[in-house]
Write a protein that holds these residues in place. Sequence first.
Motif, short mmCIF file in Angstrom:
data_model
loop_
_atom_site.label_atom_id
_atom_site.label_comp_id
_atom_site.label_asym_id
_atom_site.label_seq_id
_atom_site.Cartn_x
_atom_site.Cartn_y
_atom_site.Cartn_z
N UNK A 185 37.87 9.25 24.05
CA UNK A 185 37.94 9.92 22.73
C UNK A 185 36.52 9.79 22.22
N UNK A 186 36.36 10.58 21.13
CA UNK A 186 34.88 10.80 20.59
C UNK A 186 34.47 9.72 19.83
N UNK A 187 35.27 8.76 19.74
CA UNK A 187 35.03 7.43 18.98
C UNK A 187 34.82 6.21 20.15
N UNK A 188 34.77 6.46 21.41
CA UNK A 188 34.81 5.34 22.54
C UNK A 188 33.52 4.90 22.78
N UNK A 189 33.74 3.52 23.10
CA UNK A 189 32.42 2.84 23.50
C UNK A 189 32.82 2.25 24.87
N UNK A 190 32.49 2.94 25.95
CA UNK A 190 32.85 2.59 27.38
C UNK A 190 32.05 1.45 27.99
N UNK A 191 32.59 0.90 29.04
CA UNK A 191 31.81 -0.25 29.60
C UNK A 191 30.83 0.75 30.74
N UNK A 192 29.37 0.11 30.71
CA UNK A 192 28.60 0.98 31.46
C UNK A 192 28.99 0.78 33.04
N UNK A 193 29.72 -0.14 33.37
CA UNK A 193 29.98 -0.36 34.92
C UNK A 193 31.30 0.07 35.42
N UNK A 220 35.09 -0.14 15.56
CA UNK A 220 34.78 -0.31 13.93
C UNK A 220 35.21 -1.52 13.39
N UNK A 221 35.52 -2.87 13.92
CA UNK A 221 35.84 -3.79 13.36
C UNK A 221 35.15 -4.36 12.12
N UNK A 222 33.71 -4.17 12.04
CA UNK A 222 32.97 -4.69 11.01
C UNK A 222 33.34 -4.06 9.59
N UNK A 223 33.96 -2.68 9.77
CA UNK A 223 33.99 -1.89 8.56
C UNK A 223 35.63 -2.08 8.17
N UNK A 224 36.49 -2.79 8.86
CA UNK A 224 37.56 -2.94 8.27
C UNK A 224 37.81 -4.08 7.27
N UNK A 337 41.66 3.09 12.59
CA UNK A 337 41.91 3.72 11.22
C UNK A 337 41.64 2.82 10.25
N UNK A 338 40.63 3.20 9.30
CA UNK A 338 40.36 2.42 8.36
C UNK A 338 40.95 2.27 6.94
N UNK A 339 41.75 3.11 6.68
CA UNK A 339 42.93 3.01 5.66
C UNK A 339 44.31 2.64 6.11
N UNK A 340 45.03 2.25 5.11
CA UNK A 340 46.59 2.19 5.28
C UNK A 340 47.01 3.36 5.47
N UNK A 445 37.75 -12.33 25.15
CA UNK A 445 37.20 -11.32 25.96
C UNK A 445 35.87 -10.95 25.32
N UNK A 446 35.46 -11.44 24.09
CA UNK A 446 34.29 -11.16 23.47
C UNK A 446 33.19 -11.12 24.16
N UNK A 447 32.85 -12.08 25.10
CA UNK A 447 31.61 -11.75 25.91
C UNK A 447 31.48 -10.59 26.66
N UNK A 448 32.64 -9.93 27.00
CA UNK A 448 32.70 -8.69 27.88
C UNK A 448 32.80 -7.46 27.13
N UNK A 449 32.80 -7.53 25.73
CA UNK A 449 32.77 -6.35 24.85
C UNK A 449 31.49 -5.49 25.34
N UNK A 450 31.75 -4.06 25.60
CA UNK A 450 30.31 -3.15 25.82
C UNK A 450 29.56 -3.03 24.51
N UNK A 451 30.01 -3.32 23.54
CA UNK A 451 29.06 -3.59 22.36
C UNK A 451 29.50 -4.68 21.67
N UNK A 452 28.32 -5.86 20.89
CA UNK A 452 28.72 -7.07 20.44
C UNK A 452 29.39 -6.60 19.05
N UNK A 453 30.65 -7.42 19.00
CA UNK A 453 31.35 -7.42 17.96
C UNK A 453 32.17 -8.78 17.67
N UNK A 454 32.10 -9.32 16.49
CA UNK A 454 32.34 -10.69 16.13
C UNK A 454 33.92 -10.56 15.66
N UNK A 455 34.82 -10.50 16.24
CA UNK A 455 36.32 -10.80 15.86
C UNK A 455 36.70 -12.05 15.18
N UNK A 456 35.80 -12.99 15.43
CA UNK A 456 36.29 -14.54 14.99
C UNK A 456 36.78 -14.52 13.39
#
Length: 506
Positions: A185-193, A220-224, A337-340, A445-456
């Motif tokens: 999708x146009x919002x995807x962040x894929x793994x480089x490998x 977009x976890x940080x925006x939710x 999606x960022x809204x209900x 799975x956080x260490x393997x994310x293709x982009x750093x995101x803190x879900x804790x």
Amino acid sequence: MDAFWAWLWGTGWFWFALFWVALFVNGRAAFKLLLDWKGMLTTCRFVEQAYAARTTLPDEAALEKDPAAPVFAHLVPAWQEPDIAATLRALLDSRYPHAKLYIVVATRAAEELSPHPTMEASTAEIVRRFRDGLPPWQQKMLSLVSMPGEGRKAHQLNWALRPEVLKPLLDLRYDPARVWIGLSDADSVPDPDVYRWIAADLARHRGRLAYQGVTLSLANFDRLDVRGRVCAVQQSSIFIRVSIARLINERRRLDLFARFAARAPRAARRLRPLFDFCFRRSQICLGHNQFVRLDTLQNVGGFPTSGATEDSTLGYALGARGILMAAMPMLEMVDMPETTAGMIRQNARWYKGVLDDVAYLRGVWRARPSAYNLAQLTRHVGNKVVEWPIAALVYPVLGFLGWHLAYRFSYHPVWFALGVTFPTISLALTVWVGGIATQDLIESLTPHFPRPVNVARTTLKAKFWGIFRCQTYWLLATRGAWRVLWALARTGRFEAAKTDRASRPR
């Protein structure tokens, strides 16, 4: 015996039947939660093992020299996508020979004629500007096609798959048996490998024709807000515990039956229809982090255009032709999606796709009547069409009834114990699997994310709501399903809308 019949008739058939219905539903709910837990563990183990062996993947130089290495044409369908450049940047940064990787963005001409009012330019123009800023060797990797007329994402993808688009792009490398079509999708962040992993897997398993990778709705976890983060974790868990776990376990079941068939071929022939109907499962395509060999995609007629969700229909089409997708462990992150309202709209579109797939599966079964195709149809109707809109109401009500009716039959010790135990276990597993285990496994799975995101969950409020509001996402999904059913009942039609990323605050 007379005493038994007197007791049975005196109890009343209604309460007697309702007791056993509640018992069955609560037992099934507990069993499904255990399967979900096992599915998440299976998928996370699969991912961990793959990333631990990442250093053994072939490097770019070796893949460049290998004539058997696959060629990838990665499609990105886009409509009103202001942030598409981030996805294109991630795809271009993949660790794969640039001469064997091509990215094709498929837009619609209608958007250029009438761009979204909150966007500074149409998606196609954003892609052109991004491409102009690339070095020449990367400009060759990125192409843009614009579909005329109306159509959904499936029509855009099929427009990009036309030979007149792919042949000039791939030049002498155009061989449908060697070219793999990727999809994001146009919002995807894929793994480089991801391409390196597929190339390595194909070197070991030449017969594989399709892959589905692990997708997490956490980009977009940080925006939710707190509720959005709970829903993002729950939606990600569906992909882990259902979609990918099903692909892993399906191959294991087929391998097990193949070993049985080798030892007892006559018995296997007789039991095959029963096995296909009772133990086979339909494979789920997600529409991103997905790869299908070009000749296979051409043989099924391209991406299905019959429904609102071409990805789910493609999974059914591949399964009906005996093509088993392989699970792919590399991670891709997408937006939530960022809204209900956005979450409800997304689930409404998915449920409209569920309804559209009924006609497709019915047609497949009529054209090729088999136990597997019948199982695809019946499970789809039962588990998705029927259960999706009512599960959020039925399971809590029957859980309460299970407890209540257990005391009505308290003079029967075994029935009483079962009636109390099943809903209690179901409730406990709902909290444990949905609210605690899911979060822990996603965090692992956080260490393997293709982009750093803190879900804790870092605050007491986040931990509390994360555990005890784990059913929020399912309630929103139910609202989406009923929105579709209500619209169909009132007007006879429902137009599935996409997630609007153009109008969100930037």
